[in-house]
Design an enzyme around this catalytic site. Structure first.
Site, mmCIF file in Angstrom:
data_model
loop_
_atom_site.group_PDB
_atom_site.id
_atom_site.type_symbol
_atom_site.label_atom_id
_atom_site.label_comp_id
_atom_site.label_asym_id
_atom_site.label_seq_id
_atom_site.Cartn_x
_atom_site.Cartn_y
_atom_site.Cartn_z
ATOM 1 N N ASP A 36 -16.704 93.074 28.304
ATOM 2 C CA ASP A 36 -17.151 94.428 28.597
ATOM 3 C C ASP A 36 -17.227 95.212 27.293
ATOM 4 O OD1 ASP A 36 -17.250 96.110 31.446
ATOM 5 O OD2 ASP A 36 -16.929 97.388 29.702
ATOM 6 N N ASN A 88 -23.438 89.634 35.049
ATOM 7 C CA ASN A 88 -23.310 90.832 35.873
ATOM 8 C C ASN A 88 -23.628 92.114 35.117
ATOM 9 O OD1 ASN A 88 -22.000 92.559 38.137
ATOM 10 N ND2 ASN A 88 -20.805 93.058 36.321
ATOM 11 N N SER A 146 -30.917 93.139 41.374
ATOM 12 C CA SER A 146 -30.941 94.408 42.094
ATOM 13 C C SER A 146 -32.204 94.457 42.936
ATOM 14 C CB SER A 146 -30.931 95.585 41.115
ATOM 15 O OG SER A 146 -31.244 96.797 41.782
ATOM 16 N N TYR A 160 -35.653 99.316 34.098
ATOM 17 C CA TYR A 160 -34.572 98.617 34.808
ATOM 18 C C TYR A 160 -35.157 97.730 35.901
ATOM 19 C CZ TYR A 160 -30.449 98.026 37.838
ATOM 20 O OH TYR A 160 -29.446 97.512 38.617
ATOM 21 N N LYS A 164 -34.901 93.608 36.156
ATOM 22 C CA LYS A 164 -34.282 92.934 37.294
ATOM 23 C C LYS A 164 -35.280 92.025 38.006
ATOM 24 C CE LYS A 164 -30.069 94.464 37.003
ATOM 25 N NZ LYS A 164 -28.961 93.535 36.647
#
Length: 250
Positions: A36, A88, A146, A160, A164
């Site tokens: 992260d 992820n 997504s 985005y 995806k």
């Protein structure tokens, strides 16, 4: 795949869905490499992982930065090599402006984070699998997509949505036999996941606005879908979670 005794690399696992996935795999017996951008958050996830009596490590990595992606792959190799990769990490362009109004570097970073990074990390993961001797079975990659990448019509962050959409096609394209002999690359594609921030935003909507949307996805549904893919999924398989509790496979 038997999840117990594997090493799983989970990106964006300092909180949210990534943390849920990391902890769930730890409870199934996997050691977890938590990546992260927020190191303290990653370390908090590692504490939860170790509470399941498995090993865990935190790595600070900006997944939109190629050098950090390569460093992360090298760290996994130092630990003996990852068996599972969960791509992820993701997110919208920072700030109120999105494509076509956002600066080029800003929306390009979003493409890097949501598509180029998982492409590169998957390639490095596959290369590392090929270099490991005496390894039984094949690895597994699950890309977290997504519904933004599947829906027709307008969307608030086009960059985005495009990334995806590309992630889903990457998954199906890597269902070829040569890649599948090294690792099953799969994807889960949820709608709006009911994490705390989403629940707050949902509560701010009017009744009419909520009625026009599918219900929030239970994070547990996403976790269960990912675990199912790891255990029994086929190379190139994509599972859509549309908010009606119905999982649709491709």
């Amino acid at each position: 795949m038997e999840i117990r005794y594997t090493l799983a690399l989970v990106t964006g696992a300092g909180g949210g869905l990534g943390r849920e996935l990391a902890v769930a795999l730890a409870r199934l017996g996997a050691a977890i490499l938590v990546a992260d951008r927020d190191l303290p958050a990653a370390e908090q996830t590692v504490e939860l992982v170790r509470a399941a009596r498995v090993r865990g490590w935190a790595v600070q990595a900006d997944l939109a930065d190629e050098a950090d992606v390569r460093m992360l792959a090298a760290r996994a190799a130092d630990l003996g090599g990852a068996d599972i990769l969960l791509n992820n990490a993701g997110g919208w362009t920072e700030g109120p402006a999105q494509y076509p109004y956002a600066p080029d570097l800003a929306w390009s970073r979003t493409l890097d984070l949501n598509l180029r990074s998982p492409m590169l990390l998957t390639r490095l993961f596959l290369d590392a699998l090929g270099e490991r001797r005496g390894r039984l079975g094949v690895g597994a990659v699950v890309n977290v997509g997504s519904s933004a990448g599947l829906e027709p019509g307008g969307y608030g962050s086009p960059e985005y949505a495009v990334a995806k959409a590309g992630l889903v096609r990457l998954t199906t394209a890597l269902g070829d036999p040569e890649t599948a002999a090294r690792a099953r690359v799969m994807a889960v594609v949820p709608g709006w996941v009911g994490l705390p921030r989403a629940q707050e935003q949902w509560a701010e909507l009017t009744e009419a606005e909520r009625a026009a949307l599918p219900p929030l996805i239970d994070p547990g549904e996403v976790v269960r879908s990912v675990v199912h893919l790891l255990r029994r999924g086929a190379a190139g398989e994509v599972v859509e979670l549309a908010g009606d509790r119905a999982a649709r496979g491709r």
